[in-house]
Design a protein around this motif. Structure first.
Motif, PDB file in Angstrom:
ATOM      1  N   ALA A 198     -40.136 -40.381 -15.365  1.00  0.00           N
ATOM      2  CA  ALA A 198     -40.070 -39.900 -13.774  1.00  0.00           C
ATOM      3  C   ALA A 198     -38.780 -40.300 -13.256  1.00  0.00           C
ATOM      4  O   ALA A 198     -38.262 -39.644 -12.276  1.00  0.00           O
ATOM      5  N   ALA A 199     -38.104 -41.293 -13.699  1.00  0.00           N
ATOM      6  CA  ALA A 199     -36.730 -41.945 -12.992  1.00  0.00           C
ATOM      7  C   ALA A 199     -35.871 -40.883 -13.553  1.00  0.00           C
ATOM      8  O   ALA A 199     -34.740 -40.838 -12.752  1.00  0.00           O
ATOM      9  N   PHE A 200     -35.913 -40.194 -14.516  1.00  0.00           N
ATOM     10  CA  PHE A 200     -34.936 -39.164 -14.881  1.00  0.00           C
ATOM     11  C   PHE A 200     -35.255 -37.686 -14.719  1.00  0.00           C
ATOM     12  O   PHE A 200     -34.640 -36.786 -14.820  1.00  0.00           O
ATOM     13  N   GLY A 201     -36.346 -37.615 -13.824  1.00  0.00           N
ATOM     14  CA  GLY A 201     -36.812 -36.280 -13.389  1.00  0.00           C
ATOM     15  C   GLY A 201     -37.520 -35.578 -14.533  1.00  0.00           C
ATOM     16  O   GLY A 201     -37.664 -34.206 -14.465  1.00  0.00           O
ATOM     17  N   PHE A 202     -38.083 -36.114 -15.334  1.00  0.00           N
ATOM     18  CA  PHE A 202     -38.814 -35.418 -16.568  1.00  0.00           C
ATOM     19  C   PHE A 202     -40.459 -35.634 -16.098  1.00  0.00           C
ATOM     20  O   PHE A 202     -40.771 -36.684 -15.529  1.00  0.00           O
TER      21      PHE A 202
ATOM     22  N   GLU B 129     -35.002 -34.911 -25.007  1.00  0.00           N
ATOM     23  CA  GLU B 129     -34.451 -35.221 -23.330  1.00  0.00           C
ATOM     24  C   GLU B 129     -33.298 -36.068 -23.611  1.00  0.00           C
ATOM     25  O   GLU B 129     -32.272 -36.125 -22.733  1.00  0.00           O
ATOM     26  N   VAL B 130     -33.044 -37.219 -24.349  1.00  0.00           N
ATOM     27  CA  VAL B 130     -32.112 -37.728 -24.543  1.00  0.00           C
ATOM     28  C   VAL B 130     -30.825 -37.111 -25.033  1.00  0.00           C
ATOM     29  O   VAL B 130     -29.760 -37.260 -24.285  1.00  0.00           O
ATOM     30  N   ALA B 131     -30.940 -36.312 -25.929  1.00  0.00           N
ATOM     31  CA  ALA B 131     -30.143 -35.242 -26.653  1.00  0.00           C
ATOM     32  C   ALA B 131     -29.543 -34.594 -25.265  1.00  0.00           C
ATOM     33  O   ALA B 131     -28.379 -34.133 -25.051  1.00  0.00           O
ATOM     34  N   GLN B 132     -30.605 -33.840 -24.437  1.00  0.00           N
ATOM     35  CA  GLN B 132     -29.959 -33.133 -23.448  1.00  0.00           C
ATOM     36  C   GLN B 132     -29.101 -33.789 -22.524  1.00  0.00           C
ATOM     37  O   GLN B 132     -28.105 -33.271 -22.081  1.00  0.00           O
ATOM     38  N   ARG B 133     -29.680 -35.186 -22.035  1.00  0.00           N
ATOM     39  CA  ARG B 133     -28.752 -35.840 -20.984  1.00  0.00           C
ATOM     40  C   ARG B 133     -27.268 -36.104 -21.769  1.00  0.00           C
ATOM     41  O   ARG B 133     -26.543 -36.199 -21.060  1.00  0.00           O
ATOM     42  N   ALA B 134     -27.310 -36.414 -23.210  1.00  0.00           N
ATOM     43  CA  ALA B 134     -26.173 -36.691 -23.517  1.00  0.00           C
ATOM     44  C   ALA B 134     -25.326 -35.636 -23.938  1.00  0.00           C
ATOM     45  O   ALA B 134     -24.039 -35.810 -24.661  1.00  0.00           O
ATOM     46  N   ASN B 135     -25.805 -34.380 -23.863  1.00  0.00           N
ATOM     47  CA  ASN B 135     -24.912 -33.230 -24.428  1.00  0.00           C
ATOM     48  C   ASN B 135     -24.869 -33.262 -25.865  1.00  0.00           C
ATOM     49  O   ASN B 135     -23.721 -32.862 -26.072  1.00  0.00           O
ATOM     50  N   VAL B 136     -25.525 -33.481 -26.705  1.00  0.00           N
ATOM     51  CA  VAL B 136     -25.796 -33.630 -27.831  1.00  0.00           C
ATOM     52  C   VAL B 136     -26.677 -32.551 -28.526  1.00  0.00           C
ATOM     53  O   VAL B 136     -27.803 -32.489 -27.960  1.00  0.00           O
ATOM     54  N   SER B 137     -26.807 -32.260 -29.758  1.00  0.00           N
ATOM     55  CA  SER B 137     -28.052 -31.392 -30.310  1.00  0.00           C
ATOM     56  C   SER B 137     -29.198 -32.491 -30.580  1.00  0.00           C
ATOM     57  O   SER B 137     -28.898 -33.412 -31.074  1.00  0.00           O
TER      58      SER B 137
END
Length: 275
Positions: free
Chosen positions: A23-27, A41-49
């Protein structure tokens, strides 16, 4: 002892990811079988596959780059200590220094300075600006409270403050040591750009500084012995040590201890007289 083949980086990433609040990250919180963020979700925020991030947690795909670790650190909002640990696990070295302007000190750190009743002590930044001190430092070294904030720099005082210069029986050797230690600290902190205007100013106003700066000497501050000639109590022999402030890589605490009981008595007399 950990197994040499254990994937410590992957285990650390999983642990950090599990402790994050979606929730703190908007998910959305719905339909989550495990705590924390999902890998995608981590990959999306880090811009990696997602595939590559999954391999990283599984110990596949080789060592990550510093850029990727920085992006993952930012994606997970790691603290400086957590980011350093991530680099040590992923690359076997700490991250490159990111200089940040100091934000002052905590009341607890000031109280620590104040407990050193007869030992002059101060806190300086990576660029050698003095931002906190105790009564003994004001009485023995310099009363920093009487200087404008921009003038409370050790390097500037060494070359531009006549009182500081007069207190050094062997000023040239002390100044050379200060310049070499300053250069090392600034480089370690990644703060060369922040001090360029100070260096330019001193090069223009002090031929002695300009010559010492051109020498490119580097030296650790560490610890040592020092003699000061105080205007009121005369010669003072002291031992000094510099300490890193844990959790604050931008700060150092420098403590001067009287070398003999006679020197301690001089400092006590000076403090009691209020001079």
């Amino acid at each position: 002892m950990p197994d040499a083949n254990e994937n410590l980086l992957g285990a650390y990433l999983k642990d950090r990811r599990a402790k994050l609040d979606p929730a703190a990250f908007g998910f959305p919180l719905a339909r989550r079988r495990t705590p924390g963020l999902r890998r995608e979700e981590v990959a999306q925020r880090a811009n990696v596959s997602t595939t590559w991030y999954t391999w990283l947690e599984q110990g596949r795909g080789g060592a990550p780059s510093a850029d990727v670790l920085n992006r993952i650190s930012h994606a997970m909002m790691l603290t400086d200590a957590e980011r350093e640990h991530l680099f040590l696990l992923g690359l076997g070295r700490p991250p490159e220094v990111r200089y940040r302007a100091p934000e002052g000190i905590t009341p607890r750190l000031q109280r620590l300075l104040d407990t050193l009743e007869y030992s002059p002590a101060f806190i300086r930044t990576a660029t050698w600006d003095v931002i906190a001190w105790n009564r003994a430092a004001a009485a023995v070294l310099t009363d920093y409270s009487k200087l404008p904030e921009g003038q409370r720099n050790v390097l500037r005082m060494m070359f531009r403050n006549a009182g500081v210069r007069a207190a050094q029986p062997n000023w040239r050797n002390v100044a050379r040591f200060v310049v070499a230690s300053f250069r090392a600290d600034v480089a370690r902190a990644g703060a060369a750009g922040m001090v360029q205007s100070l260096v330019d100013e001193l090069c223009a106003t002090s031929p002695e500084f300009a010559a010492m700066w051109r020498d490119n000497d580097v030296q650790a501050h560490g610890d040592g012995a020092k003699v000061l000639h105080h205007a009121v109590v005369g010669p003072l022999s002291m031992e000094f040590s510099a300490f890193a402030v844990d959790g604050r890589p931008d700060l150092n605490m420098v403590v001067y201890n009287p070398a003999t009981p006679a020197d301690a008595e001089k400092i006590r007399t000076l403090l009691e007289s209020g001079r």
